[in-house]
Design a protein around this motif. Structure first.
Motif, short mmCIF file in Angstrom:
data_model
loop_
_atom_site.label_atom_id
_atom_site.label_comp_id
_atom_site.label_asym_id
_atom_site.label_seq_id
_atom_site.Cartn_x
_atom_site.Cartn_y
_atom_site.Cartn_z
N LEU A 13 0.83 -1.20 0.00
CA LEU A 13 0.00 0.00 0.00
C LEU A 13 0.86 1.25 0.00
CD1 LEU A 13 -2.54 1.60 0.30
CD2 LEU A 13 -2.54 1.06 2.72
N HIS A 14 1.87 1.22 0.83
CA HIS A 14 2.60 2.46 1.02
C HIS A 14 3.84 2.53 0.18
CE1 HIS A 14 -0.19 2.74 4.15
NE2 HIS A 14 0.22 1.59 4.63
N LEU A 108 -7.58 4.71 -2.76
CA LEU A 108 -6.41 5.10 -1.98
C LEU A 108 -5.11 4.57 -2.58
CD1 LEU A 108 -5.62 6.54 0.67
CD2 LEU A 108 -5.50 4.29 1.68
N ASP A 327 9.47 11.62 8.09
CA ASP A 327 8.83 10.40 7.64
C ASP A 327 7.87 10.72 6.50
OD1 ASP A 327 7.42 8.10 7.27
OD2 ASP A 327 7.42 7.58 9.39
N ARG A 329 6.30 8.78 4.40
CA ARG A 329 5.13 7.94 4.23
C ARG A 329 3.99 8.38 5.14
NH1 ARG A 329 6.62 2.04 4.43
NH2 ARG A 329 7.89 2.92 6.07
N SER A 330 4.32 8.56 6.41
CA SER A 330 3.23 8.92 7.30
C SER A 330 2.76 10.34 7.02
CB SER A 330 3.65 8.77 8.76
OG SER A 330 4.39 9.86 9.17
N LEU A 333 0.28 9.99 4.18
CA LEU A 333 -0.98 9.39 4.63
C LEU A 333 -1.78 10.38 5.46
CD1 LEU A 333 -0.11 5.77 5.67
CD2 LEU A 333 -1.78 6.51 4.02
N ASN A 334 -1.09 11.06 6.35
CA ASN A 334 -1.80 12.01 7.20
C ASN A 334 -2.34 13.17 6.38
OD1 ASN A 334 -1.72 10.83 9.76
ND2 ASN A 334 0.42 11.38 9.98
N ILE A 336 -3.39 13.02 3.26
CA ILE A 336 -4.60 12.56 2.59
C ILE A 336 -5.74 12.49 3.59
CG2 ILE A 336 -5.67 10.58 1.46
CD1 ILE A 336 -3.12 10.08 0.03
N PHE A 337 -5.42 12.00 4.77
CA PHE A 337 -6.47 11.85 5.77
C PHE A 337 -7.03 13.19 6.19
CE2 PHE A 337 -8.08 11.21 10.06
CZ PHE A 337 -8.86 10.09 9.86
N SER A 338 -6.14 14.15 6.40
CA SER A 338 -6.65 15.39 6.98
C SER A 338 -7.21 16.33 5.94
CB SER A 338 -5.55 16.08 7.78
OG SER A 338 -4.56 16.53 6.91
N ARG B 58 -14.12 12.97 9.37
CA ARG B 58 -13.34 12.36 8.29
C ARG B 58 -13.65 10.88 8.19
NH1 ARG B 58 -9.67 16.21 9.66
NH2 ARG B 58 -10.14 17.87 8.20
N PHE B 62 -14.92 8.40 5.12
CA PHE B 62 -14.27 7.16 4.71
C PHE B 62 -15.23 5.98 4.82
CE2 PHE B 62 -9.96 9.06 5.42
CZ PHE B 62 -9.53 8.85 4.13
N ASN B 67 -12.03 2.92 1.15
CA ASN B 67 -10.67 3.37 0.87
C ASN B 67 -10.02 4.13 2.00
OD1 ASN B 67 -10.05 2.42 -1.75
ND2 ASN B 67 -11.67 3.75 -2.47
N SER B 161 -2.45 -5.17 1.90
CA SER B 161 -3.08 -3.86 1.85
C SER B 161 -4.18 -3.79 0.80
CB SER B 161 -2.03 -2.79 1.57
OG SER B 161 -1.50 -3.02 0.29
N SER B 182 4.57 4.57 10.93
CA SER B 182 4.80 5.19 9.64
C SER B 182 3.82 4.69 8.59
CB SER B 182 6.24 4.91 9.23
OG SER B 182 6.40 4.96 7.86
#
Lengths: 522, 353
Positions: A13-14, A108, A327, A329-330, A333-334, A336-338, B58, B62, B67, B161, B182
């Protein structure tokens, strides 16, 4: 079947694997060719491929995330506009099984895929380290000779991506090892252990050329070793021996350095390094500027491709940057999330909402305390209550205190008294925090640390200093400690006697055993 | 027969908020004794979750579209971490919830073998789901997993994943190894504000027809310290035990040193009146409170005292030292007494500057 799954490598995924995209394309090409034998015009395959992608969604939709986001090398645009309609009609007749979605924008995995770096410029790894890796590719590798490279670094610093991009640039195919889940059974109905499969992979995976490959050379990539190696290092040495005898293509290990992993010291010990002449490249955590650049690049991609789902603003980027240090990767991800678009607003009954503070904002408030005088003008109070700040970081007291420790000097200027008071408070907090038997102690520690540092700094110097991440020194510390202990014992037991030279290898072994002891004690 | 019916009733009604509308008084009464309110009023919809609205909003997006990334929710106990994740899974997966969710918490064995076998088996399992939706593995209290198990989890996360998402809840995010942090979107939950806890409690009181006084609710909010689970449990125990919620009953049930007494004691310390302060301490001690309880209460009240910051930090320092002694086993009245004395000295000492 050997467990080599280079081409069909499972896309993590990442760590989006660009190969997958190509693979899809290959599959599509193959099925096209397979199904298209009745058509004559062969040189429009590519055009058709595009059309396949466009028209497929209406009648067949994959439910897997394996779809690619086809934007990488832009195919020449449809020039024969006139014939496109005609082509569509023919394609309708094909029984194409492979389908590529056209509209994967809220998916995603594909989002992460399009964010993957394509060019060396996009990488978060520093230029210098890229050159090191490049040099290894160009100078160290000799054709048909085994060669081992170990890339280490903290998680999310872009080790794997860097290797993949640079390998591509140097015309290498990356074949990645995936530890199989199941007990395999070979043709003789004998169970094959993971270790055997792994050996098989190391020695034989590069024997035969891939049909689909367009790169001339290959390298093996190992990210997770089978677990049996992590306990016994002798097996690993034997394996490396075997590789050096039979292997033909370069082998790359990627090791994540985290505080507790003893991988680097046991498996890739100095003796092993010397014996097999391994190359070592250590990649540092991503610098804030590099991270900012990556975020900038990614945000424009995201805004372009997924505008109906995401809305990336500078605010969000800053917020994310302040939270994840070094980092990539995180951070991604964060981000996209936020920056997800939230359509409906919940009406909360209480207007006052607990603020969730980013780590760096919290640090900033602590080392840059702001005061206001109360209405009567005599007393003052902090704008941000120290206890509120402390309660925001209750779940990560250790991290917070070490961050404050790393950064408190930034704003204290030449105020020596303030500095002593601050470090007093921090060290006392450290003592409180070391008491693990009572959870209340963490709260006391955090409160003391925050308030102490805020009080110590009367007049914060306003200059721009980026907040730094504290180094993880525990591992190096353990090593140094072990070495020092050996030296001390040597002096103590035999002060005068001439002792025989201890070889570096023995010393290494000794220190490892001591490190393990220490680790057990802890 | 009636027993059977009741049990079934309880099963159906385990969900929250449905009771307020049409259910008859009789069934509510019988349930009252059986179901812990913390389960009865556990939110099933995102709208009902109190606090941390940003994250919850949020997640609701989702949950509708699928996703979601892998998630870590970190926060103190009782702020709705598990509730959020369960809500998320329920809405995301709908009827497939039973098949497509694997929930493991600290009470399940989660050693490296479980990660290797059970979690991988589940990740490999085939479940029919709409596009974009994934199986979910919920690891509650993930900070209690061993390092080895977490290491083993790391690759599992990447490899599967395509089909599986992980949702981790933990109190202390430092105990999650960095590679896993991470790979997940990290969400931090803050403590609930007193107002949020109060609103929810009043809501529950209304639904349960509880008689209460204002100071009773205040006491519950104080004892809960932003922990909704504790607040609801305390409320229910008080109601079950006394039938009426006032501050006296609440402190009887929760059995904490009464904050008013402790506040009094600290104010006497600020005036430098050692003997009076000691009287209060002695009376608390004679009531049988353990020094751990006393010290944590003293710290909590010190935080909220409106005094000069310089004095406050010295107070915190002394409290910390005494706490350290107590944890080391010196939990005698003498230690507490010495704390009181030192606090008095700090308060009366002339300032250096």
């Amino acid at each position: 079947m050997p467990p080599c799954r280079g081409r069909t490598a499972v896309s993590a995924l990442h760590k989006p694997i660009k190969d997958l995209r190509e693979e899809n394309r290959h599959k599509a090409v193959h099925s096209c060719i397979r199904n298209r034998y009745n058509t004559k015009n062969r040189n429009i395959t590519k055009v058709k491929l595009c059309l396949v992608k466009r028209t497929m969604k209406s009648w067949l939709q994959s439910s897997f995330d394996l779809d690619g986001f086809d934007d990488a090398p832009k195919k020449p645009k449809l020039s024969q506009n006139g014939s496109s309609k005609n082509l569509e009609a023919t394609i309708e007749d094909f029984d194409v099984k492979v389908c590529i979605k056209k509209k994967p924008t809220n998916n995603l995995t594909s989002l992460l895929n399009i964010c993957a770096p394509q060019k060396p410029v996009d990488l978060a790894v520093s230029r210098q380290k890229q050159q090191e890796i490049n040099r290894w590719f160009q100078e160290k590798i000799k054709r048909g000779q085994p060669n081992i490279l170990v890339i280490s670094g903290p998680s999310g610093c872009g080790k794997t991506e860097a290797l993949k991009v640079l390998a591509k640039q140097n015309n290498y195919d990356v074949i990645e090892w995936t530890t199989p889940m199941d007990q395999g059974i070979d043709e003789n109905n004998r169970t094959v252990s993971q270790v055997e499969k792994f050996e098989d992979f190391i020695v034989r995976a590069t024997r035969y050329n891939s049909v689909l490959s367009d790169c001339s050379r290959r390298l093996l990539l190992v990210k997770d070793l089978p677990h049996s190696y992590t306990s016994g290092k002798d097996d690993f040495t034997v394996l490396l021996h075997k590789y050096c005898q039979y292997g033909r293509e370069p082998l790359v290990f990627i090791a994540t350095e985290s505080g507790s992993s003893k991988l680097m010291t046991t498996l890739f010990s100095q003796s092993n390094r010397d014996r097999f002449s391994m190359e070592f490249i250590n990649i540092n955590a991503v610098t804030p500027t590099a991270l900012k650049n990556v975020m900038k690049r990614v945000s424009s991609i995201l805004n372009n491709k997924a505008s109906q789902m995401l809305q990336v603003t500078q605010n969000k980027i800053d917020e994310v940057l302040s939270n994840s240090i070094g980092d990539v990767r995180s951070a991604l991800l964060n981000l996209i999330f936020s920056s997800l678009k939230v359509s409906k607003k919940f009406t909360s009954e209480c207007s006052s909402r607990e603020e969730t503070l980013g780590l760096l904002h919290g640090i900033g408030r602590v080392i840059n305390p702001k005061k206001t005088t109360t209405s009567d003008g005599k007393s003052w109070r902090f704008v941000h209550n120290p206890d509120d700040l402390a309660s925001c970081f209750q779940t990560q007291a250790n991290t917070f205190i070490s961050f404050v420790h790393e950064n408190y000097l930034n704003t204290i200027g030449l105020n020596m008294n303030g500095a002593t008071a601050a470090i007093d408070a921090i060290s006392m907090a450290d003592i409180f925090n070391a008491e693990w038997r009572d959870l209340n102690m963490h709260k006391v520690a955090l409160s003391h640390c925050v308030r102490g540092v805020m009080l110590a700094n009367d007049k914060p110097v306003s200059q721009w200093n980026p907040v730094k991440k504290p180094n993880r020194t525990d591992l190096q510390g353990q090593k140094d400690y072990a070495a020092a202990e050996i030296e001390w014992y040597k002096n103590y037991i035999t002060p005068k006697m001439k002792y025989p030279e201890i070889s570096a290898e023995d010393l290494e072994l000794l220190s490892e055993s001591i490190i393990e002891e220490i680790g057990d004690d802890w | 027969m009636t027993d059977l019916v009741e049990v079934m009733d309880v099963d159906q009604e385990a969900g929250p908020s449905t009771s307020s509308t049409t259910t008859t008084k009789a069934t509510t009464k019988s349930k009252k004794m059986n179901v812990p309110w913390i389960e009865k009023y556990r939110p099933q919809k995102f709208e009902d979750i109190v606090g941390n609205e940003d994250t919850v909003e949020r997640l609701s997006v989702f949950a509708e579209h699928g996703n979601a990334p892998n998630l870590i929710i970190a926060g103190p106990p009782g702020v709705g971490k598990t509730t959020t994740i369960l809500c998320f899974a329920r809405i995301l997966l709908g009827p497939a919830f039973k098949d497509a969710v694997l929930e493991l918490n600290a009470s399940n064995e989660r050693g490296i073998d479980v990660v290797r076998n059970k979690i991988k088996m589940f990740a490999q399992k085939k479940v029919n789901l709409p596009p974009g939706k994934h199986k979910i593995i919920i690891l509650d209290e993930a900070d209690s997993m061993t390092d080895g198990a977490q290491q083993a989890l790391r690759r599992t996360m990447e490899i599967y994943s395509q089909t599986t998402r992980f949702a981790l809840a933990c109190n202390n995010s430092e105990r999650i190894i960095e590679p896993i942090q991470s790979r997940c979107a990290m969400v931090r939950y803050g403590k609930l504000t007193d107002a949020q806890v109060l609103a929810k409690i009043m809501d529950v009181c209304r639904k349960e027809n509880v008689s209460f006084t204002d100071d009773g609710l205040e006491a519950i909010v104080f004892t809960a310290q932003g922990d909704m689970r504790q607040a609801l449990n305390n409320l229910q125990s008080t109601v079950n035990g006394f039938g009426h919620v006032n501050s006296e009953n609440v402190f009887k049930v929760c059995d904490e040193p009464h904050p008013l007494l402790v506040t009094n004691m600290l104010e006497l310390c600020l005036k430098g009146d050692v003997s009076q302060a000691y009287q209060i301490l002695k009376s608390l001690w004679d009531l049988g409170y353990s020094p751990e309880d006393l010290i944590s209460n003293i710290f909590r009240i010190t935080k909220n005292l409106d005094i000069d910051e310089h004095i406050k930090i010295d107070f915190v320092y002394e409290i910390g030292l005494t706490n350290l002694e107590i944890v080391r086993g010196n939990s005698s009245l003498l230690q507490m007494n010495s704390l009181i004395c030192r606090l008095c000295r700090i308060a009366t000492e002339p300032k250096d500057d």
